[in-house]
Write a protein that holds these residues in place. Sequence first.
Motif, PDB file in Angstrom:
ATOM      1  N   GLY A   1      27.877 -27.860  47.107  1.00 56.27           N
ATOM      2  CA  GLY A   1      29.273 -28.268  47.000  1.00 56.27           C
ATOM      3  C   GLY A   1      29.609 -29.376  47.985  1.00 56.27           C
ATOM      4  O   GLY A   1      30.312 -30.340  47.650  1.00 56.27           O
ATOM      5  N   ALA A   2      29.103 -29.260  49.225  1.00 57.14           N
ATOM      6  CA  ALA A   2      29.341 -30.297  50.238  1.00 57.14           C
ATOM      7  C   ALA A   2      28.697 -31.616  49.817  1.00 57.14           C
ATOM      8  O   ALA A   2      29.318 -32.692  49.908  1.00 57.14           O
ATOM      9  N   TYR A   3      27.464 -31.542  49.324  1.00 60.35           N
ATOM     10  CA  TYR A   3      26.795 -32.761  48.880  1.00 60.35           C
ATOM     11  C   TYR A   3      27.451 -33.335  47.622  1.00 60.35           C
ATOM     12  O   TYR A   3      27.508 -34.550  47.441  1.00 60.35           O
ATOM     13  N   GLY A   4      27.952 -32.458  46.750  1.00 61.93           N
ATOM     14  CA  GLY A   4      28.679 -32.928  45.574  1.00 61.93           C
ATOM     15  C   GLY A   4      29.919 -33.710  45.974  1.00 61.93           C
ATOM     16  O   GLY A   4      30.289 -34.703  45.326  1.00 61.93           O
ATOM     17  N   THR A   5      30.571 -33.283  47.059  1.00 60.67           N
ATOM     18  CA  THR A   5      31.726 -34.007  47.579  1.00 60.67           C
ATOM     19  C   THR A   5      31.324 -35.396  48.053  1.00 60.67           C
ATOM     20  O   THR A   5      32.030 -36.387  47.825  1.00 60.67           O
TER      21      THR A   5
END
Length: 360
Positions: free
Chosen positions: A68-72
């Motif tokens: 999720g953090a990398y998707g952001t």
Amino acid sequence: MDTVTPPILKGFSSKVQALTLHADGVKLLDQVALPNEVRYLTIRTAGEMANAIVTMLVRGAPAIGIAGAYGTVLSAREAFASDLCLEDFRKTVLADVEALSQTRPTAVNLFWALDEMKKILGEPVESAAQLLDLLTEKARQIHQEDWDACHRMGDFGAALVPQGAGIITHCNAGALATGGYGTALGVIRSAFANDASIRVYADETRPRLQGARLTTWELLEDGIPVTLISDNMSGSLMRAGKIDMVVVGADRITANGDTANKIGTYNLALIAHAHGVPFYVAAPLSTIDRSMRSGDEIPIEERDATEISTMNGELICAQGVQFYNPAFDVTPAKYISGIITEKGIARPDYLKSLAQLFEA
């Protein structure tokens, strides 16, 4: 998406990595293809990352949080490339963060990581470029901190493992499910480093067979012997005196210690309790949801019926049968001997001991 070989994280001590951030995207180990094919995919957009989470190309609570953090970050890269003003940059990325938050409901690490990224989006900066740099730095920090936490958990948990112990684990709570090393499998890795005579038994973990496909693969990749059993064999092994402890991961732990984990974990806890076998949960503090008082409040994801109605694409049940396919169950705290975290091991009363770990 293309096939690549990812780099090794700083200090990495396992051959297995679930995901890493690169200039051209996120390199993701396709966990659906394992163990028959080791294939890395390049995820380039937030939409692709959301799909990867839903379809379980990436899975495991800590790894989903990192995803999720990398998707952001991928969203921010897209927005920056579109030359948006700072206000529109924030709005665009926040919309993608919301979409990422809708992918899977049970694992709290996803929401924790996205909240951390939203805090960065609210930082007072002068340009979108500055904000992109801050988001990238934060995502890498979330990943590295999880890796560090797993090693600390492993060291704490290894102290609980008797010499030559027989250990059962359920689902996959290893390097594949985290930023590296693993939670439950981190305990096993650290224990094995001290005592190569321990014996590891992996539940197959129906219906998606994460134990059979993933846990056995990653342990063997790191040279740790493992025996595969079906989910209904644990009681027989415990009755025969072959099991000394159970260690599993978690997708969400409430303030009182109730724990949601892959379906079948509750059964295993009951069997362990009946045989006097200690049952441990290994999870980082980011998995503990103190806003929820008990497991009754945890949302349980229900997945598609085809996961239990078919095997290798072939129907294995009668046409017209009804289906119930929850992805997780909740183990009450009273059946949990200890919760292993990066700050130490919580014991009952969990309402007090977990709160003390947050304050430590």
